[in-house]
Design a protein around this motif. Sequence first.
Motif, mmCIF file in Angstrom:
data_model
loop_
_atom_site.group_PDB
_atom_site.id
_atom_site.type_symbol
_atom_site.label_atom_id
_atom_site.label_comp_id
_atom_site.label_asym_id
_atom_site.label_seq_id
_atom_site.Cartn_x
_atom_site.Cartn_y
_atom_site.Cartn_z
ATOM 1 N N GLY A 117 0.765 -1.236 -0.193
ATOM 2 C CA GLY A 117 -0.075 0.005 -0.015
ATOM 3 C C GLY A 117 0.838 1.459 0.032
ATOM 4 O O GLY A 117 2.123 1.258 0.036
ATOM 5 N N ASP A 131 -4.592 3.093 0.833
ATOM 6 C CA ASP A 131 -4.608 2.663 -0.675
ATOM 7 C C ASP A 131 -3.933 1.197 -0.771
ATOM 8 O O ASP A 131 -2.744 1.080 -1.142
ATOM 9 C CB ASP A 131 -3.866 3.611 -1.438
ATOM 10 C CG ASP A 131 -4.675 4.779 -1.948
ATOM 11 O OD1 ASP A 131 -5.721 4.964 -1.693
ATOM 12 O OD2 ASP A 131 -4.069 6.058 -2.037
ATOM 13 N N VAL A 132 -4.626 0.226 -0.165
ATOM 14 C CA VAL A 132 -4.038 -1.166 0.192
ATOM 15 C C VAL A 132 -4.830 -2.069 -0.586
ATOM 16 O O VAL A 132 -5.697 -2.153 -0.841
ATOM 17 C CB VAL A 132 -3.906 -1.377 1.845
ATOM 18 C CG1 VAL A 132 -5.448 -1.296 2.305
ATOM 19 C CG2 VAL A 132 -2.946 -2.631 2.170
ATOM 20 N N VAL A 133 -3.829 -3.028 -0.909
ATOM 21 C CA VAL A 133 -4.307 -4.311 -1.574
ATOM 22 C C VAL A 133 -3.798 -5.404 -0.655
ATOM 23 O O VAL A 133 -2.610 -5.637 -0.207
ATOM 24 C CB VAL A 133 -3.541 -4.494 -2.994
ATOM 25 C CG1 VAL A 133 -4.422 -5.923 -3.491
ATOM 26 C CG2 VAL A 133 -3.913 -3.513 -3.908
ATOM 27 N N TYR A 135 -3.459 -9.621 -0.280
ATOM 28 C CA TYR A 135 -3.743 -10.820 -1.066
ATOM 29 C C TYR A 135 -3.886 -11.927 0.066
ATOM 30 O O TYR A 135 -3.117 -11.850 1.208
ATOM 31 C CB TYR A 135 -2.338 -11.129 -1.933
ATOM 32 C CG TYR A 135 -2.112 -9.855 -2.625
ATOM 33 C CD1 TYR A 135 -2.894 -10.037 -4.152
ATOM 34 C CD2 TYR A 135 -1.515 -8.703 -2.259
ATOM 35 C CE1 TYR A 135 -2.581 -8.919 -5.019
ATOM 36 C CE2 TYR A 135 -1.106 -7.866 -3.612
ATOM 37 C CZ TYR A 135 -1.921 -7.931 -4.622
ATOM 38 O OH TYR A 135 -1.611 -6.993 -5.723
ATOM 39 N N SER A 145 -7.757 -11.310 -3.817
ATOM 40 C CA SER A 145 -7.455 -10.058 -3.170
ATOM 41 C C SER A 145 -8.425 -9.094 -2.773
ATOM 42 O O SER A 145 -9.586 -9.411 -3.244
ATOM 43 C CB SER A 145 -6.378 -9.180 -4.298
ATOM 44 O OG SER A 145 -7.076 -8.912 -5.225
ATOM 45 N N SER A 147 -8.958 -4.713 -2.563
ATOM 46 C CA SER A 147 -8.265 -3.328 -2.304
ATOM 47 C C SER A 147 -9.234 -2.645 -1.598
ATOM 48 O O SER A 147 -10.342 -2.818 -1.505
ATOM 49 C CB SER A 147 -8.377 -2.833 -3.855
ATOM 50 O OG SER A 147 -7.432 -3.676 -4.715
ATOM 51 N N GLU A 149 -9.451 1.761 -0.057
ATOM 52 C CA GLU A 149 -8.969 2.989 0.179
ATOM 53 C C GLU A 149 -8.275 3.141 1.581
ATOM 54 O O GLU A 149 -7.166 3.896 1.705
ATOM 55 C CB GLU A 149 -10.093 4.024 0.162
ATOM 56 C CG GLU A 149 -10.896 4.242 -1.060
ATOM 57 C CD GLU A 149 -12.066 4.998 -1.187
ATOM 58 O OE1 GLU A 149 -12.223 5.777 -0.134
ATOM 59 O OE2 GLU A 149 -12.965 4.823 -1.983
ATOM 60 N N GLN A 165 -13.029 -3.216 -2.427
ATOM 61 C CA GLN A 165 -13.347 -3.911 -3.929
ATOM 62 C C GLN A 165 -12.414 -5.373 -3.718
ATOM 63 O O GLN A 165 -11.444 -5.297 -3.934
ATOM 64 C CB GLN A 165 -12.593 -3.203 -5.039
ATOM 65 C CG GLN A 165 -13.397 -1.726 -5.107
ATOM 66 C CD GLN A 165 -12.908 -0.847 -6.336
ATOM 67 O OE1 GLN A 165 -11.923 -0.425 -6.079
ATOM 68 N NE2 GLN A 165 -13.746 -1.009 -7.394
ATOM 69 N N GLY A 170 -4.511 -8.465 -9.399
ATOM 70 C CA GLY A 170 -4.660 -6.791 -9.691
ATOM 71 C C GLY A 170 -6.133 -6.596 -10.199
ATOM 72 O O GLY A 170 -6.336 -5.324 -10.537
ATOM 73 N N LYS A 172 -9.934 -5.828 -10.192
ATOM 74 C CA LYS A 172 -11.031 -5.445 -9.041
ATOM 75 C C LYS A 172 -12.355 -5.961 -9.810
ATOM 76 O O LYS A 172 -12.685 -5.733 -10.819
ATOM 77 C CB LYS A 172 -11.061 -4.095 -8.921
ATOM 78 C CG LYS A 172 -9.920 -3.677 -8.226
ATOM 79 C CD LYS A 172 -9.770 -2.374 -8.031
ATOM 80 C CE LYS A 172 -8.353 -1.766 -7.331
ATOM 81 N NZ LYS A 172 -8.378 -0.234 -7.625
ATOM 82 N N ARG A 175 -17.382 -3.130 -6.441
ATOM 83 C CA ARG A 175 -17.097 -2.286 -5.268
ATOM 84 C C ARG A 175 -17.981 -2.591 -4.210
ATOM 85 O O ARG A 175 -19.222 -2.672 -4.327
ATOM 86 C CB ARG A 175 -17.312 -0.872 -5.605
ATOM 87 C CG ARG A 175 -16.942 0.066 -4.441
ATOM 88 C CD ARG A 175 -16.817 1.571 -4.772
ATOM 89 N NE ARG A 175 -16.672 2.512 -3.740
ATOM 90 C CZ ARG A 175 -15.562 2.990 -3.080
ATOM 91 N NH1 ARG A 175 -14.447 2.468 -3.966
ATOM 92 N NH2 ARG A 175 -15.458 3.604 -2.144
#
Length: 179
Positions: A117, A131-133, A135, A145, A147, A149, A165, A170, A172, A175
């Motif tokens: 992130g 702003d993180v993903v 997994y 995964s 994602s 904010e 999301q 990667g 998405k 939402r």
Amino acid sequence: MPAQIFKSFLITLSLCLCSVLQAAAPELSADEPLVYDAQTQSLVARGNAVFSHEDFNVEADEIRYDQAGKVAYAMGNVRVTRPGFRLVADSLSYNVAGKSFSCGAFRAGYPPVFLEGKSASGSMERVELVDVVAYMGEPGAATPSVSAERMILSPGKRVLAIGAQPGVGGFKVFRVPEL
């Protein structure tokens, strides 16, 4: 005589308890000799610098420790480890008194979850990621995964994801509406 032995025993016991109850002092080491920076009143460690405080360990190219403020600043190839956890970043600050940290862009692993992130901050009881993903397993094209904010983690308690999301790798999928 028995009173003297008992008194010595109590003094020894109290000294042992005091040393156990005191918070562990942070340790700083490096390949190069430590330098004292009079302008910032900091100890500076360069070359495979290592900062340790209890079970929080930081390795970096350079670590500056502000003794008065009890804050360590790590720069360049930063690696943080704790039992079962690892974080990698370009820079990081760690507040010894509050046992809290903050960093910019990061990658982290808390198997089986891997994270990357924009920034992370908090303590080991509560961490906020921006702003993180996340997994579920090693990051890859077919890895599930999420994602978000913002993600707030309370290890062993709960995860709060704002603007979440779900996805695969990667990509998405959709939402999740906020309730």
